[in-house]
Design a protein around this motif. Structure first.
Motif, PDB file in Angstrom:
ATOM      1  N   SER A 119     -19.745   8.537  20.789  1.00  0.00           N
ATOM      2  CA  SER A 119     -18.821   8.488  21.925  1.00  0.00           C
ATOM      3  C   SER A 119     -19.286   7.427  22.917  1.00  0.00           C
ATOM      4  CB  SER A 119     -18.770   9.847  22.640  1.00  0.00           C
ATOM      5  OG  SER A 119     -18.305  10.859  21.772  1.00  0.00           O
ATOM      6  N   VAL A 120     -18.319   6.699  23.479  1.00  0.00           N
ATOM      7  CA  VAL A 120     -18.632   5.721  24.513  1.00  0.00           C
ATOM      8  C   VAL A 120     -18.874   6.467  25.822  1.00  0.00           C
ATOM      9  CG1 VAL A 120     -17.811   3.704  25.788  1.00  0.00           C
ATOM     10  CG2 VAL A 120     -17.212   3.981  23.367  1.00  0.00           C
ATOM     11  N   THR A 121     -20.012   6.211  26.456  1.00  0.00           N
ATOM     12  CA  THR A 121     -20.343   6.868  27.716  1.00  0.00           C
ATOM     13  C   THR A 121     -19.732   6.094  28.887  1.00  0.00           C
ATOM     14  OG1 THR A 121     -22.370   5.623  28.140  1.00  0.00           O
ATOM     15  CG2 THR A 121     -22.543   7.540  26.670  1.00  0.00           C
ATOM     16  N   ASN A 122     -19.977   6.599  30.094  1.00  0.00           N
ATOM     17  CA  ASN A 122     -19.508   5.892  31.292  1.00  0.00           C
ATOM     18  C   ASN A 122     -20.298   4.610  31.556  1.00  0.00           C
ATOM     19  OD1 ASN A 122     -17.471   7.727  32.016  1.00  0.00           O
ATOM     20  ND2 ASN A 122     -18.955   9.096  32.975  1.00  0.00           N
ATOM     21  N   GLU A 123     -21.391   4.434  30.841  1.00  0.00           N
ATOM     22  CA  GLU A 123     -22.217   3.234  31.012  1.00  0.00           C
ATOM     23  C   GLU A 123     -21.724   2.140  30.067  1.00  0.00           C
ATOM     24  OE1 GLU A 123     -26.579   3.952  31.724  1.00  0.00           O
ATOM     25  OE2 GLU A 123     -26.039   5.911  30.927  1.00  0.00           O
ATOM     26  N   PHE A 124     -20.646   1.483  30.452  1.00  0.00           N
ATOM     27  CA  PHE A 124     -20.135   0.362  29.664  1.00  0.00           C
ATOM     28  C   PHE A 124     -19.633  -0.709  30.618  1.00  0.00           C
ATOM     29  CE2 PHE A 124     -16.183   2.412  30.641  1.00  0.00           C
ATOM     30  CZ  PHE A 124     -15.208   1.430  30.567  1.00  0.00           C
ATOM     31  N   ASP A 125     -19.979  -1.940  30.323  1.00  0.00           N
ATOM     32  CA  ASP A 125     -19.520  -3.075  31.119  1.00  0.00           C
ATOM     33  C   ASP A 125     -19.600  -4.324  30.243  1.00  0.00           C
ATOM     34  OD1 ASP A 125     -22.246  -3.678  31.011  1.00  0.00           O
ATOM     35  OD2 ASP A 125     -22.628  -3.195  33.108  1.00  0.00           O
ATOM     36  N   ARG A 126     -19.533  -5.489  30.863  1.00  0.00           N
ATOM     37  CA  ARG A 126     -19.566  -6.716  30.081  1.00  0.00           C
ATOM     38  C   ARG A 126     -20.956  -6.992  29.482  1.00  0.00           C
ATOM     39  NH1 ARG A 126     -16.354 -10.800  29.955  1.00  0.00           N
ATOM     40  NH2 ARG A 126     -18.107 -12.235  30.270  1.00  0.00           N
ATOM     41  N   MET A 127     -21.960  -6.330  29.987  1.00  0.00           N
ATOM     42  CA  MET A 127     -23.316  -6.536  29.461  1.00  0.00           C
ATOM     43  C   MET A 127     -23.570  -5.690  28.227  1.00  0.00           C
ATOM     44  SD  MET A 127     -26.923  -6.285  31.508  1.00  0.00           S
ATOM     45  CE  MET A 127     -28.474  -6.733  30.726  1.00  0.00           C
ATOM     46  N   GLY A 128     -23.098  -4.456  28.217  1.00  0.00           N
ATOM     47  CA  GLY A 128     -23.352  -3.594  27.073  1.00  0.00           C
ATOM     48  C   GLY A 128     -22.571  -2.304  27.141  1.00  0.00           C
ATOM     49  N   PHE A 137     -15.192  -8.111  17.150  1.00  0.00           N
ATOM     50  CA  PHE A 137     -15.386  -8.166  18.604  1.00  0.00           C
ATOM     51  C   PHE A 137     -14.104  -7.741  19.310  1.00  0.00           C
ATOM     52  CE2 PHE A 137     -18.797 -11.751  18.337  1.00  0.00           C
ATOM     53  CZ  PHE A 137     -19.701 -10.833  17.829  1.00  0.00           C
ATOM     54  N   ARG A 138     -12.952  -7.958  18.678  1.00  0.00           N
ATOM     55  CA  ARG A 138     -11.659  -7.575  19.255  1.00  0.00           C
ATOM     56  C   ARG A 138     -11.600  -6.066  19.509  1.00  0.00           C
ATOM     57  NH1 ARG A 138      -7.946  -5.857  15.196  1.00  0.00           N
ATOM     58  NH2 ARG A 138      -8.962  -5.746  13.167  1.00  0.00           N
ATOM     59  N   LEU A 139     -12.295  -5.265  18.699  1.00  0.00           N
ATOM     60  CA  LEU A 139     -12.348  -3.822  18.913  1.00  0.00           C
ATOM     61  C   LEU A 139     -13.422  -3.481  19.940  1.00  0.00           C
ATOM     62  CD1 LEU A 139     -12.082  -2.587  15.206  1.00  0.00           C
ATOM     63  CD2 LEU A 139     -10.237  -2.946  16.861  1.00  0.00           C
ATOM     64  N   LEU A 140     -14.572  -4.126  19.808  1.00  0.00           N
ATOM     65  CA  LEU A 140     -15.667  -3.884  20.739  1.00  0.00           C
ATOM     66  C   LEU A 140     -15.236  -4.145  22.177  1.00  0.00           C
ATOM     67  CD1 LEU A 140     -18.636  -3.406  21.446  1.00  0.00           C
ATOM     68  CD2 LEU A 140     -19.126  -5.756  20.725  1.00  0.00           C
ATOM     69  N   GLY A 141     -14.464  -5.204  22.396  1.00  0.00           N
ATOM     70  CA  GLY A 141     -14.043  -5.569  23.744  1.00  0.00           C
ATOM     71  C   GLY A 141     -13.050  -4.620  24.375  1.00  0.00           C
ATOM     72  N   GLN A 142     -12.479  -3.702  23.583  1.00  0.00           N
ATOM     73  CA  GLN A 142     -11.487  -2.768  24.104  1.00  0.00           C
ATOM     74  C   GLN A 142     -12.019  -1.347  24.277  1.00  0.00           C
ATOM     75  OE1 GLN A 142      -8.790  -3.746  25.349  1.00  0.00           O
ATOM     76  NE2 GLN A 142      -8.619  -5.815  24.508  1.00  0.00           N
ATOM     77  N   LEU A 143     -13.287  -1.126  23.967  1.00  0.00           N
ATOM     78  CA  LEU A 143     -13.856   0.217  24.095  1.00  0.00           C
ATOM     79  C   LEU A 143     -13.990   0.621  25.561  1.00  0.00           C
ATOM     80  CD1 LEU A 143     -16.752   0.146  21.458  1.00  0.00           C
ATOM     81  CD2 LEU A 143     -14.475   1.158  21.204  1.00  0.00           C
ATOM     82  N   LYS A 144     -13.716   1.892  25.819  1.00  0.00           N
ATOM     83  CA  LYS A 144     -13.882   2.444  27.169  1.00  0.00           C
ATOM     84  C   LYS A 144     -14.441   3.853  27.056  1.00  0.00           C
ATOM     85  CE  LYS A 144      -9.030   3.973  27.429  1.00  0.00           C
ATOM     86  NZ  LYS A 144      -8.714   3.562  26.046  1.00  0.00           N
ATOM     87  N   ALA A 145     -14.853   4.414  28.189  1.00  0.00           N
ATOM     88  CA  ALA A 145     -15.484   5.738  28.203  1.00  0.00           C
ATOM     89  C   ALA A 145     -14.605   6.771  27.509  1.00  0.00           C
ATOM     90  CB  ALA A 145     -15.773   6.161  29.639  1.00  0.00           C
ATOM     91  N   GLY A 146     -15.219   7.563  26.634  1.00  0.00           N
ATOM     92  CA  GLY A 146     -14.506   8.612  25.920  1.00  0.00           C
ATOM     93  C   GLY A 146     -14.027   8.219  24.542  1.00  0.00           C
ATOM     94  N   ASP A 147     -13.951   6.914  24.258  1.00  0.00           N
ATOM     95  CA  ASP A 147     -13.530   6.476  22.924  1.00  0.00           C
ATOM     96  C   ASP A 147     -14.580   6.873  21.888  1.00  0.00           C
ATOM     97  OD1 ASP A 147     -11.161   5.392  23.797  1.00  0.00           O
ATOM     98  OD2 ASP A 147     -11.915   3.331  23.900  1.00  0.00           O
ATOM     99  N   LYS A 148     -14.125   7.052  20.643  1.00  0.00           N
ATOM    100  CA  LYS A 148     -14.997   7.425  19.537  1.00  0.00           C
ATOM    101  C   LYS A 148     -15.216   6.225  18.624  1.00  0.00           C
ATOM    102  CE  LYS A 148     -14.880  11.733  20.939  1.00  0.00           C
ATOM    103  NZ  LYS A 148     -16.053  12.355  21.598  1.00  0.00           N
TER     104      LYS A 148
END
Length: 313
Positions: free
Chosen positions: A204-213, A271-282
């Motif tokens: 799961s994508v956590t709330n710790e996501f930004d352009r760095m990681g 990368f097209r998928l990686l760039g669209q990930l947000k908190a809560g995504d699986k």
């Protein structure tokens, strides 16, 4: 001939395909998080694929056009509207002076890209217009956009076959993102059980996501000893695993070197998928060979060339 920022949104920056060739000096590549979406936006707007665009994260900006131009919006659907009328994604749209472009909230994805025909009047820094916020270089004054910023157009206009410049939106919501990876370079630092967890579990994508990681949560990935190594280079999409066993996917504004084991690297075509990930995504990971990764990238580049030829005929 410009746009005026009425509201900057959550995080809106100028980005292109990145500042290549300076990592050895500690300068991040930066650039767009979703290279495919940015390239398609530029093709639809009649620009070179590498032209700078606005990258809008989660909550997009409000922009007033002070001159006529043509735009194209791709990537995640942040529900754009022009003077209150919905603006379709993945389509070239003529905009008149005095009109205002607004966004609401993410309907799908995380990041949208706005391309402007003729490009934005942003100076090159080390061969790129990308914003690297930590070093305060590139883009618009080295920072994210703020209220009342004014950005000029270099050569506004209308591309050839304006009404025919569209494709069906490629980005659709997914319950689980399957991201392809090439294993290594330190996959030998993990136990067989750790490798099996990485390739078999859903994270799961956590709330710790930004352009760095992008930090993930889920089944810990077990090391043979621990997650520390002598620092080495970090690529876009590198998946670091600290000793605690929770993976971190590195993004466009990643540091140039790092001292955690890297179990795998996301392939360029995804990368097209990686760039669209947000908190809560699986997220699940699928192992592929270097040859498969190369072929996927070649296929993506071929599709972009085909798209440009079809629109410019």
């Amino acid at each position: 001939m410009s746009i005026t920022v009425l509201n900057p949104g959550l995080l809106t920056t100028v980005q292109d395909m990145g500042r290549v060739g300076y990592q050895q000096f500690g300068v991040s590549v930066s650039g767009v998080m979703d290279p495919r979406a940015a390239a398609v936006a530029n093709i639809l707007a009649g620009n070179p694929e590498s032209e700078a665009v606005l990258e809008c994260t989660m909550l997009g900006p409000q922009l007033r056009f002070d001159a006529d131009n043509t735009i194209a919006i791709t990537g995640g659907d942040l529900m754009a509207s022009l003077d209150g009328q919905p603006v379709p994604t993945y389509r070239a749209v003529a905009v008149q002076a005095g009109q205002t472009l607004r966004f609401q909230a993410p309907k799908t994805g995380c990041r949208a890209y706005i391309a402007f025909t003729g490009g934005l009047d942003i100076p090159l820094v080390m061969g790129s217009r990308s914003t690297y916020m930590k070093a305060k270089i590139g883009g618009f004054q080295g920072r994210k956009l703020q209220k009342d910023d004014v950005i000029g157009f270099r050569a506004p206009g209308a591309p050839k076959n304006l009404t025919e410049r569209y494709i069906y939106p490629e980005f659709i919501p997914r319950p689980v993102y399957t991201i392809r990876v090439v294993m290594g370079p330190q996959d030998d630092a993990f136990t067989p059980q750790g490798i099996a967890a990485f390739l078999g579990e859903t994270y799961s994508v956590t709330n710790e996501f930004d352009r760095m990681g992008c930090r993930l949560d889920g089944t810990p990935i077990q090391h043979i000893t621990d997650g520390n190594i002598i620092s080495d280079g970090i690529a876009f999409g590198a998946i670091q695993v600290p000793t605690e066993g929770k993976p971190i996917i590195m993004g466009a504004d990643r540091q140039t070197t790092g001292g955690y084991t890297k179990i795998a690297n996301v392939i360029s075509a995804d990368f097209r998928l990686l760039g669209q990930l947000k908190a809560g995504d699986k997220v699940r990971f699928e192992k592929v060979s270097i040859q498969e990764a190369q072929q996927a990238l070649l296929n993506q580049r071929a599709a972009l060339r085909t798209l440009r030829r079809s629109l410019d005929m």
